[in-house]
Design a protein around this motif. Structure first.
Motif, short mmCIF file in Angstrom:
data_model
loop_
_atom_site.label_atom_id
_atom_site.label_comp_id
_atom_site.label_asym_id
_atom_site.label_seq_id
_atom_site.Cartn_x
_atom_site.Cartn_y
_atom_site.Cartn_z
N SER A 13 33.43 18.24 16.41
CA SER A 13 34.27 18.81 17.47
C SER A 13 33.47 19.37 18.63
N THR A 15 31.91 22.33 19.29
CA THR A 15 32.43 23.62 19.74
C THR A 15 31.49 24.34 20.69
N TRP A 18 32.16 23.81 24.47
CA TRP A 18 33.41 24.28 25.06
C TRP A 18 33.09 24.89 26.43
N ARG A 22 36.73 19.85 23.38
CA ARG A 22 37.81 20.52 22.64
C ARG A 22 38.01 19.78 21.31
N GLU A 23 38.64 20.43 20.37
CA GLU A 23 38.78 19.86 19.04
C GLU A 23 39.46 18.50 19.07
N GLN A 24 40.46 18.33 19.93
CA GLN A 24 41.18 17.06 20.00
C GLN A 24 40.64 16.12 21.08
N PRO A 26 36.67 15.76 21.75
CA PRO A 26 35.32 16.32 21.58
C PRO A 26 34.27 15.64 22.45
N ASN A 63 37.87 10.73 13.54
CA ASN A 63 39.08 11.42 13.14
C ASN A 63 40.29 10.63 13.63
N LYS A 334 30.29 29.07 20.22
CA LYS A 334 31.18 28.74 19.11
C LYS A 334 31.97 29.96 18.64
N LYS A 341 40.76 30.06 18.22
CA LYS A 341 41.50 29.49 17.10
C LYS A 341 42.24 30.56 16.32
N LEU A 349 41.87 23.70 21.31
CA LEU A 349 42.22 22.39 20.74
C LEU A 349 42.28 21.29 21.78
#
Length: 463
Positions: A13, A15, A18, A22-24, A26, A63, A334, A341, A349
């Motif tokens: 991801s 992190t 950032w 983003r997690e969705q 990356p 993913n 992070k 989160k 995300l």
């Protein structure tokens, strides 16, 4: 000629990068260095290897959230994937490689797997391809090869590999060691015997499967059965570090030194190190103005960012978040993501701009009972036939041609035309043209969440 099967591991991801990563969406899906995304650059850097191997289309492990954008990014650079293996949950690199090896083993030629994380930067592609050329005969003969990065500083953020005796143009692997403290890292650098552990590997598919069956039988069985039940472990821990203790297995480890401007771009300071800089050591992208500033990384996505009298800083501007940090504190980014989160904030995300298999949308404004989106639909693509219980929609065509299904009616709209989709009415948006369709959507209603969608028919198999 040896069949070389690229395996791109595109999990993670990112992190510490950032708010770009983003997690969705990356870091491997972003163009952090150059015009290509990191995934695209990973696929492209193998193509010069055709002189000594038949290059198969890549197998990508990612993913399931990234499946459509992964396929589209590879297609866009002419490297369409052979298989995209979808992970419902992250299980580290060893299970990911096992799944890829099982797919590759279905071929009769037992290809040599070139295992590459999708989030690495390699500045000298020619040197990388030369290292591949050296590694192929060792892997084809049954060895497991790792690529060790020639260290140029006493880095404490990487694991190291000690090289043993020379074996032709490679070395035996003496041992793997964990991330060292500063004094130990300096000793490793001074000795000349230690290389950074890159996470790049090469071996035959059958060799990896034999090794994983031997060292991690539960993992191997879980990968053959149900991925979510599989233990999580890395390639190093699961197999590579154990080879020397299992001589009866008959698999030798090899290390190929690699000096190719490599970085795993784990954080913003690492990206600053590998990027082109101005005369004052600044790395900039976007609309940036600097005055009496040095050794900074400043990225601007949507607005002018002006910096005066600052040094050694990271400033990253996106439409919905801004990061300002000391460049020496990048490992702590992070912690911000963890707090986001914990507070269930969307900035951890997703970006404001959301990619979909048919194109993308950007939520440009929102308030009580309304939301405004800019929507772009790719040529020939269509959204699902759907209905909303809690909102109505107004569509204004800005560019291109739209085919609209609204209830029983099907009609075309062109630039500067609009239509209204009442609450509870089945509808579909399609782009029948050869150019992107751009439109503005105004939603109004009591609930505007993305889960207020009832799909009746979808090209992409979504529910």
């Amino acid at each position: 000629m040896t069949h070389l099967q690229p395996v791109i591991l595109s999990g993670g991801s990112g992190t510490r990068l950032w708010p770009f990563s983003r997690e969705q969406h990356p870091k491997q899906l972003l163009p952090l260095v150059g015009v290509d995304t990191m995934l695209q650059a990973t696929a492209l850097r193998v193509q010069g290897s055709r002189d000594y191997a038949l290059i198969e289309a890549p197998i990508v492990v990612c993913n399931e959230e990234y499946r459509f954008i992964t396929a589209e990014q590879l297609r866009a650079v002419g490297k369409a994937s052979k298989h995209i293996v979808l992970e419902p949950v992250g299980r580290n690199t060893a299970p990911a490689l096992t799944l890829a090896a099982l797919l590759a083993a279905q071929d009769n030629n037992d290809p040599v797997l070139l295992v590459m994380p999708a989030d690495h930067v390699i500045r000298d592609v020619g040197a990388f391809q030369e290292a591949i050329r050296k590694a192929v005969p060792h892997a084809a003969a049954g060895a497991m090869v790792t690529f060790g990065i020639v260290a140029d500083r006493p880095e404490t953020g990487y694991g190291y590999i000690q090289r043993g005796q020379a074996v032709e143009d490679a070395h035996a692997i003496a041992r793997f060691v964990e991330k060292p403290d500063a004094a130990t890292a300096q000793r490793y650098l001074d000795s000349g015997e230690y290389l950074w552990n890159s996470g790049l590997f090469m071996m035959r598919a059958s060799v990896w499967l034999r090794a994983i069956d031997h060292f991690q039988p539960a993992m191997a069985q879980a990968c053959r059965a149900a991925f979510e039940a599989c233990p999580s472990d890395s390639i190093d821990y699961a197999v590579m570090e154990k080879l020397a203790d299992a001589p009866a297995l008959g698999i030798e480890g090899r290390i190929i030194p690699l000096a190719a401007g490599w970085s795993d771009v784990g954080a913003w300071d690492a990206l600053w190190q590998v990027s082109e800089k101005d005369g004052a050591g600044n790395v900039t992208r976007g609309d940036v103005m600097l005055e009496q500033a040095s050794d900074n990384l400043v990225f601007a996505q949507g607005r002018l960012v002006a910096c005066v009298g600052i040094d050694n800083m990271v400033i990253v501007e996106t439409p919905d978040a801004v990061l300002v940090a000391d460049k020496d504190k990048m490992q702590d980014v992070k912690n911000i993501v963890s707090r986001l989160k914990a507070q269930q904030r969307c900035e951890a995300l997703t970006h404001r701009k959301i990619h979909r298999p048919w194109g993308w949308y950007d939520s440009i404004d929102a308030g009580e009972r309304f939301q405004v989106k800019r929507i772009v639909v790719n040529p020939g693509a269509s959204l699902s036939l759907q209905m909303h219980h809690h909102r109505a929609e107004h569509w204004i065509i800005v560019k291109g041609t739209a085919r609209i299904t609204r209830g029983e009616d099907v009609f075309l709209l062109s630039e500067n035309q609009s239509t209204y989709i009442p609450l509870g009415v089945k509808h579909r948006l399609e782009n029948p043209g050869k150019f992107p369709l751009e439109m503005i959507e105004v939603q109004s209603g009591s609930y505007l969440g993305e889960d207020d969608i009832v799909r009746f028919d979808d090209t992409y198999g979504r529910k």
